[in-house]
Design a protein around this motif. Structure first.
Motif, PDB file in Angstrom:
ATOM      1  N   THR A 256      41.246  36.134  46.285  1.00 61.50           N
ATOM      2  CA  THR A 256      39.913  36.660  46.741  1.00 61.50           C
ATOM      3  C   THR A 256      38.604  36.462  45.869  1.00 61.50           C
ATOM      4  OG1 THR A 256      40.558  38.744  45.823  1.00 61.50           O
ATOM      5  CG2 THR A 256      40.793  38.362  48.228  1.00 61.50           C
ATOM      6  N   ASN A 257      38.947  36.167  44.555  1.00 63.49           N
ATOM      7  CA  ASN A 257      37.852  35.826  43.847  1.00 63.49           C
ATOM      8  C   ASN A 257      37.841  34.653  43.133  1.00 63.49           C
ATOM      9  OD1 ASN A 257      36.053  35.895  41.801  1.00 63.49           O
ATOM     10  ND2 ASN A 257      36.955  38.177  40.850  1.00 63.49           N
ATOM     11  N   ALA A 258      36.446  33.743  43.420  1.00 69.74           N
ATOM     12  CA  ALA A 258      36.640  32.495  43.011  1.00 69.74           C
ATOM     13  C   ALA A 258      36.325  32.300  41.312  1.00 69.74           C
ATOM     14  CB  ALA A 258      35.726  31.574  43.458  1.00 69.74           C
ATOM     15  N   LEU A 259      35.875  33.366  40.813  1.00 68.75           N
ATOM     16  CA  LEU A 259      35.491  33.474  39.317  1.00 68.75           C
ATOM     17  C   LEU A 259      36.105  34.587  38.526  1.00 68.75           C
ATOM     18  CD1 LEU A 259      31.876  33.093  40.379  1.00 68.75           C
ATOM     19  CD2 LEU A 259      33.219  30.936  39.725  1.00 68.75           C
ATOM     20  N   PRO A 260      37.425  34.680  38.662  1.00 65.23           N
ATOM     21  CA  PRO A 260      37.648  35.941  37.723  1.00 65.23           C
ATOM     22  C   PRO A 260      37.490  35.892  36.386  1.00 65.23           C
ATOM     23  CG  PRO A 260      39.665  34.502  38.353  1.00 65.23           C
ATOM     24  CD  PRO A 260      38.559  33.808  39.047  1.00 65.23           C
ATOM     25  N   ALA A 261      37.680  34.918  35.567  1.00 61.92           N
ATOM     26  CA  ALA A 261      37.236  35.051  34.202  1.00 61.92           C
ATOM     27  C   ALA A 261      35.837  35.393  34.136  1.00 61.92           C
ATOM     28  CB  ALA A 261      37.639  33.401  33.583  1.00 61.92           C
ATOM     29  N   VAL A 262      35.027  35.146  34.933  1.00 60.84           N
ATOM     30  CA  VAL A 262      33.647  35.517  34.778  1.00 60.84           C
ATOM     31  C   VAL A 262      33.278  37.069  35.135  1.00 60.84           C
ATOM     32  CG1 VAL A 262      31.143  35.321  35.726  1.00 60.84           C
ATOM     33  CG2 VAL A 262      32.844  33.227  35.245  1.00 60.84           C
ATOM     34  N   CYS A 263      34.049  37.461  36.122  1.00 66.91           N
ATOM     35  CA  CYS A 263      34.247  38.944  36.453  1.00 66.91           C
ATOM     36  C   CYS A 263      34.918  39.519  35.577  1.00 66.91           C
ATOM     37  CB  CYS A 263      34.685  39.154  37.901  1.00 66.91           C
ATOM     38  SG  CYS A 263      33.742  38.179  39.306  1.00 66.91           S
ATOM     39  N   GLY A 264      35.798  39.292  34.942  1.00 65.34           N
ATOM     40  CA  GLY A 264      36.521  40.161  34.212  1.00 65.34           C
ATOM     41  C   GLY A 264      35.653  40.517  32.842  1.00 65.34           C
ATOM     42  N   ARG A 265      34.604  39.613  32.677  1.00 66.22           N
ATOM     43  CA  ARG A 265      33.624  39.716  31.590  1.00 66.22           C
ATOM     44  C   ARG A 265      32.372  40.444  32.006  1.00 66.22           C
ATOM     45  NH1 ARG A 265      36.613  35.662  30.268  1.00 66.22           N
ATOM     46  NH2 ARG A 265      37.269  34.901  28.303  1.00 66.22           N
ATOM     47  N   VAL A 266      31.786  39.979  33.060  1.00 69.07           N
ATOM     48  CA  VAL A 266      30.587  40.581  33.173  1.00 69.07           C
ATOM     49  C   VAL A 266      30.248  41.649  34.423  1.00 69.07           C
ATOM     50  CG1 VAL A 266      29.436  38.741  32.163  1.00 69.07           C
ATOM     51  CG2 VAL A 266      29.771  38.743  34.887  1.00 69.07           C
ATOM     52  N   CYS A 267      31.302  41.757  35.217  1.00 68.31           N
ATOM     53  CA  CYS A 267      31.132  42.837  36.353  1.00 68.31           C
ATOM     54  C   CYS A 267      30.756  44.196  35.615  1.00 68.31           C
ATOM     55  CB  CYS A 267      32.449  42.831  37.056  1.00 68.31           C
ATOM     56  SG  CYS A 267      32.383  41.859  38.592  1.00 68.31           S
ATOM     57  N   PRO A 268      30.203  44.894  36.389  1.00 61.47           N
ATOM     58  CA  PRO A 268      29.932  46.377  35.923  1.00 61.47           C
ATOM     59  C   PRO A 268      31.190  47.373  36.593  1.00 61.47           C
ATOM     60  CG  PRO A 268      28.485  46.063  37.482  1.00 61.47           C
ATOM     61  CD  PRO A 268      29.261  44.748  37.581  1.00 61.47           C
ATOM     62  N   GLN A 269      32.456  47.155  35.789  1.00 56.48           N
ATOM     63  CA  GLN A 269      33.634  47.864  36.567  1.00 56.48           C
ATOM     64  C   GLN A 269      33.471  49.319  36.463  1.00 56.48           C
ATOM     65  OE1 GLN A 269      34.236  45.537  33.789  1.00 56.48           O
ATOM     66  NE2 GLN A 269      34.863  43.757  34.949  1.00 56.48           N
ATOM     67  N   GLU A 270      32.830  49.920  35.421  1.00 56.88           N
ATOM     68  CA  GLU A 270      32.459  51.179  35.517  1.00 56.88           C
ATOM     69  C   GLU A 270      31.759  52.100  36.517  1.00 56.88           C
ATOM     70  OE1 GLU A 270      31.403  48.985  33.495  1.00 56.88           O
ATOM     71  OE2 GLU A 270      29.240  49.397  32.923  1.00 56.88           O
ATOM     72  N   ASP A 271      31.132  50.801  37.152  1.00 59.01           N
ATOM     73  CA  ASP A 271      30.471  51.457  38.545  1.00 59.01           C
ATOM     74  C   ASP A 271      31.073  51.074  39.726  1.00 59.01           C
ATOM     75  OD1 ASP A 271      28.437  52.721  37.363  1.00 59.01           O
ATOM     76  OD2 ASP A 271      26.953  50.762  37.038  1.00 59.01           O
ATOM     77  N   GLN A 272      32.248  50.376  39.742  1.00 58.34           N
ATOM     78  CA  GLN A 272      32.792  49.672  40.985  1.00 58.34           C
ATOM     79  C   GLN A 272      34.372  50.125  41.008  1.00 58.34           C
ATOM     80  OE1 GLN A 272      29.924  45.841  41.343  1.00 58.34           O
ATOM     81  NE2 GLN A 272      32.135  45.490  40.373  1.00 58.34           N
ATOM     82  N   CYS A 273      35.170  49.268  40.633  1.00 58.89           N
ATOM     83  CA  CYS A 273      36.811  49.659  40.569  1.00 58.89           C
ATOM     84  C   CYS A 273      37.058  50.522  39.821  1.00 58.89           C
ATOM     85  CB  CYS A 273      37.364  48.187  40.505  1.00 58.89           C
ATOM     86  SG  CYS A 273      36.960  47.504  38.985  1.00 58.89           S
ATOM     87  N   GLU A 274      36.779  50.637  38.691  1.00 59.00           N
ATOM     88  CA  GLU A 274      37.282  51.647  37.566  1.00 59.00           C
ATOM     89  C   GLU A 274      36.590  53.011  37.926  1.00 59.00           C
ATOM     90  OE1 GLU A 274      36.900  50.368  33.652  1.00 59.00           O
ATOM     91  OE2 GLU A 274      37.772  48.344  34.163  1.00 59.00           O
ATOM     92  N   LYS A 275      35.305  52.923  38.411  1.00 59.03           N
ATOM     93  CA  LYS A 275      34.670  54.265  38.772  1.00 59.03           C
ATOM     94  C   LYS A 275      35.491  55.001  39.697  1.00 59.03           C
ATOM     95  CE  LYS A 275      30.345  56.156  40.176  1.00 59.03           C
ATOM     96  NZ  LYS A 275      28.828  55.582  40.888  1.00 59.03           N
ATOM     97  N   VAL A 276      36.338  54.498  40.782  1.00 56.05           N
ATOM     98  CA  VAL A 276      37.025  55.234  41.801  1.00 56.05           C
ATOM     99  C   VAL A 276      38.639  55.329  41.309  1.00 56.05           C
ATOM    100  CG1 VAL A 276      35.410  55.008  43.524  1.00 56.05           C
ATOM    101  CG2 VAL A 276      36.837  53.285  43.230  1.00 56.05           C
ATOM    102  N   CYS A 277      38.909  54.802  39.973  1.00 49.25           N
ATOM    103  CA  CYS A 277      40.298  54.683  39.726  1.00 49.25           C
ATOM    104  C   CYS A 277      40.810  56.281  39.859  1.00 49.25           C
ATOM    105  CB  CYS A 277      40.443  53.853  38.548  1.00 49.25           C
ATOM    106  SG  CYS A 277      42.308  54.126  38.021  1.00 49.25           S
ATOM    107  N   ILE A 278      41.811  56.391  40.357  1.00 54.40           N
ATOM    108  CA  ILE A 278      42.422  58.018  40.533  1.00 54.40           C
ATOM    109  C   ILE A 278      42.748  58.441  38.973  1.00 54.40           C
ATOM    110  CG2 ILE A 278      44.862  57.474  40.855  1.00 54.40           C
ATOM    111  CD1 ILE A 278      43.059  59.490  43.124  1.00 54.40           C
ATOM    112  N   LEU A 279      43.213  57.510  38.044  1.00 53.08           N
ATOM    113  CA  LEU A 279      43.412  57.849  36.759  1.00 53.08           C
ATOM    114  C   LEU A 279      42.056  58.538  36.019  1.00 53.08           C
ATOM    115  CD1 LEU A 279      45.769  55.331  35.198  1.00 53.08           C
ATOM    116  CD2 LEU A 279      46.474  57.359  36.585  1.00 53.08           C
TER     117      LEU A 279
END
Lengths: 491, 308
Positions: free
Chosen positions: A108-131
């Motif tokens: 689903t992601n053509a650029l994972p090495a890029v996203c792993g570095r520059v995505c604002p995870q804290e506002d997206q996936c990690e923001k809603v992580c149940i943990l």
């Protein structure tokens, strides 16, 4: 070469981490804490352009992956603009199946090495992580980076199966995050995809904007190579609107055109002295340094001013990239001049944190009002005014109000204006029937990216104004679906 | 940390060679072959390059950006002529720094790594009546396609070209072919009128010649003098500016110039502007921004070439 060098550091850095972690584990027993990513010492790194974090090693990655509780209804996936199968790829890492994890990402992601570095995870996936509710969220971004890097380092890059050829030709204008994503999606569906890029290198903001120390260019090149291996044709040095128009592309037999040209034009403040030598737009400063490798002058031919007292105007990620570049180019004093407070800063917390660690001086509630030059036209001083916060404005942030009579002078020899960008009008001006809004951005219908011209789609910053890499990628993904339906319906 | 001059690097010849080889093997764009090259004089070179798509699309007044190799810088050069059948572009440039020196050292059959174009707005050509085209130095190369287009559009074209001395005057015959009258000036009086092109224009105005528009292309001081000269007569004067550029597509703002008190980008708003509105002082100071680095790069290149 750079990746290899980093990996060597990675090992030493990681050993220290492991020891620390072992002791921590004894104390806490069962609960695994969120694993930190080892990184270059700030004192060291301000003298080089090498990547700051080294990334996880296998042990750290597996440890972190085991923290994921594999929710049945994962909210993290819903938080991701490109629907990365997060629990699934993390499970594979936990099982030590690193390559498989990378392939899962690439579904689903053509650029994972890029996203792993520059995505604002804290506002997206990690923001809603149940943990994250009671503890810290799973470090999704770091794990994504680990798996993608593992695949790139292994050289074991698998090209996925493509659908049988449809005979449809799609033109993608701009080889940035939106364009690369849509190209990856459409080629897999069996279409013939050609990307037209105005610069001499593909990657868009990933190449000209984001610095090496945050996103190594070798990583971007590898992701672009991957797309070319998939069969995407990339035509560089092709400025659409000048070399050929959108109408020319249709005349050449393309069945649909996607415009992912970004919001490329720099914004200046139009204050006195802004055209003095030594005053850059962030676009120019970063393009010189990143795309043209001016930090390696004179091995590379493009020069850049190596200022001693550098002021960067703005508080976004681009401002942080600029100010940290200035430090690495040898600045004694590198300032962030921002008219609001740290709370309102649009930059990622991690970037602000890195900048502070490196010694950037934050001058908050400050704004420049005038630049003062010497007899040769060089900037020497900047007149600033102090601000206070008033009522919230349209953006919901408290608006800055100048405090009368609070002007003062700062000595500067380089200034970088990083207050945003706007639409570059070249394509819109040469494409009849393409509607743009008041600010020059292309008008689209809903999420499909459909424009007012049949067969022309748009996505990314040229529609939304400056946003993030991942949002542009999400727009590319949406438009890919719409274009696929459009060209297939036409038979 | 690397010193800002980085001179030590070039002492290390071995690494230098590695770098050079590297530049030959890496290259991800289409290559642009040099098919003709000649020296018009000591430091002015005429080159014909294969770039079929640009050649088909290009109009007078437009320019290209080229980058010689992976380590190269991007420099703008005006397109002097094109042949859409052969798919070639003609450029004329003066050796002013490392990139132009390196370009001049390239041979027929060599390839330029990147050529981007056509860029900028084309010259607005119509039948103005009588048009005076002033070209100074290597600027005559830029003036030539404009004069040719003006002639084709039915104008009476009076061209004034000048150089420091006779030996370095370029394109005299070409300019003669596209002009109704050609006036030549040399600073030292070795050929034609003894003095500047501006004096020739002043004489022309004084002689009562009815002039409808002036195009002035050349060194910044020349364009400034011409613009100042024509302003009191209300004589519309178009100048072609040559600010420093990086991407040349409107992205960086390196080429910003002040025109009528407003900031414009030379690359996408220009390269031609109303000469009476241009802040030439700002243009000159901005052109000097990298003077030190340019000098250093040129010295390094000369040392390196000398060793070969």
């Amino acid at each position: 070469m750079l990746i290899r060098k980093n990996r060597r550091w990675k090992i030493t850095g990681v050993r220290a981490m492991e020891n620390k972690e072992k002791t921590e584990k004894k104390e806490k027993k069962e609960k695994i804490p969120r694993q930190a990513m080892p990184e270059q010492d700030p004192k060291e790194r301000i003298h080089n352009f090498d990547e700051v974090p080294y990334g996880y090693n296998a042990e750290l990655a597996m440890m972190e992956a085991k923290r994921c509780i594999q929710c049945k209804k994962p909210s993290c996936v819903a938080g991701c603009p490109v629907d990365v199968k997060i629990p699934e790829f993390i499970k594979l890492i936990a099982e030590g199946k690193f390559i498989e994890a990378a392939w899962k990402l690439k579904e689903t992601n053509a650029l994972p090495a890029v996203c792993g570095r520059v995505c604002p995870q804290e506002d997206q996936c990690e923001k809603v992580c149940i943990l994250g509710k009671k503890d810290e969220p799973v470090a999704v971004g770091r794990l994504e980076r680990f798996a993608a890097d593992f695949e790139q380092d292994s050289g074991n890059i698998v090209i996925p199966e493509k659908e049988s050829p449809t005979g449809k030709k799609i033109a993608v204008v701009g080889a940035g995050p939106a364009g690369l994503t849509i190209a990856g999606d459409l080629i897999k569906l069996g279409h013939e995809v050609t990307i037209f890029e105005a610069l001499h290198k593909a990657g868009g903001v990933l190449i000209y904007g984001i610095p090496e120390f945050r996103l190594p260019k070798a990583i971007v090149d590898a992701e672009v190579n991957y797309l070319e291996k998939l069969g995407v044709k990339i035509v560089r040095n092709a400025a659409i609107g000048r070399l050929k128009t959108v109408d020319d592309l249709f005349a050449e037999g393309f069945h649909a055109v996607f415009l992912g040209v970004g919001a490329g034009a720099p914004v200046f403040m139009n204050i006195p002295g802004e055209n003095l030598s030594g005053i850059y737009s962030a676009n120019e400063y970063l393009t010189r340094s990143n795309l043209m490798k001016a930090y390696l002058f004179p091995e590379f031919d493009t020069p850049i001013v190596r200022g001693k007292n550098v002021a960067v105007i703005g508080g976004g990620n681009v401002a942080m990239d600029s100010v940290r570049t200035a430090l690495r180019l040898g600045a004694d004093n590198a300032y962030i001049i921002y008219r609001r407070t740290e709370v309102e800063m649009p930059a990622r917390i991690e970037e602000v944190h890195h900048a502070k660690e490196e010694g950037v001086q934050f001058k908050l509630l400050h704004a420049p009002v005038e630049y003062i030059g010497d007899e040769n036209g060089w900037v020497r001083q900047m007149k600033c005014i102090r601000m206070e916060l008033g009522e919230p404005d349209a953006s919901g942030r408290r608006s800055p109000i100048p405090i009368k009579g609070s002007e003062f002078i700062i000595d500067v020899d380089t200034v970088v204006v990083a207050i945003g960008t706007m639409a570059n009008p070249v394509i819109q001006a040469t494409t009849p029937g393409l509607e743009v809004n008041k600010r020059g951005y292309i008008v689209t219908k809903g999420e499909t990216g459909e424009t007012t011209r049949e067969g022309v789609y748009a996505g990314g910053d040229i529609v939304t104004g400056s946003a993030t890499v991942i949002l542009a990628m999400g727009a590319g993904r949406q438009a890919a679906k719409a274009i696929h339906e459009h060209v297939m319906a036409k038979g | 940390m690397r010193s800002s001059c980085g001179r030590a690097f070039y002492k290390n010849e071995e690494r230098c060679i590695i770098f050079r080889n590297h530049s030959q093997t890496i290259g991800d764009g289409a290559l642009f072959k040099i098919v003709e090259k000649s020296f018009l004089q000591d430091i002015v070179v005429r080159m014909v390059i294969e770039a079929p798509e640009v050649a088909r699309k290009r109009k007078p007044g437009q320019f290209i950006v080229l980058m010689i190799d992976e380590q190269g810088e991007r420099i703008p050069l005006t397109i002097v002529d094109s042949d859409s059948e052969k798919g070639t572009l003609t450029i004329i440039f003066q050796i002013v720094g490392k990139t132009t020196a390196k370009l001049a050292d390239m041979k027929v059959g060599d390839h330029i790594l990147h050529v981007l174009g056509p860029l900028g707005h084309a010259t607005e050509i119509s039948n103005f009546g009588t048009a005076v085209v002033v070209g100074g130095g290597v600027g005559i190369g830029v003036a030539y396609p404009i004069a040719a287009a003006l002639k084709k559009a039915g104008n009476k074209v009076i061209s004034i070209i000048g150089a420091r001395t006779k030996d370095i005057l370029i394109l005299e015959d070409e300019m003669k072919n596209v002009s109704d009258r050609l006036l030549v000036a040399t600073d030292d009086g070795s050929y034609g009128f003894h003095g500047f092109v501006s004096a020739v224009l002043q004489n022309l105005i004084d002689s009562g010649e009815k002039i409808d528009i002036v195009f002035a292309i050349g060194p910044v001081p020349m364009m400034r003098v011409i613009a100042n000269l024509t302003k009191p007569y209300g004589l519309k004067t178009i100048v072609s500016l040559n600010p420093i550029m990086v991407d040349a597509t409107g992205m960086c703002g390196a080429c910003r110039v002040a025109v009528g008190g407003k900031t414009k980008f030379g690359c996408v708003d220009g390269p031609e502007f109303d000469g009476h509105e241009v802040d030439f002082g700002l243009l000159m100071s901005r052109l000097r921004t990298y003077a030190d680095q340019e000098k250093q790069a040129m010295e390094n290149y000369r040392c390196e070439s000398h060793g070969k």
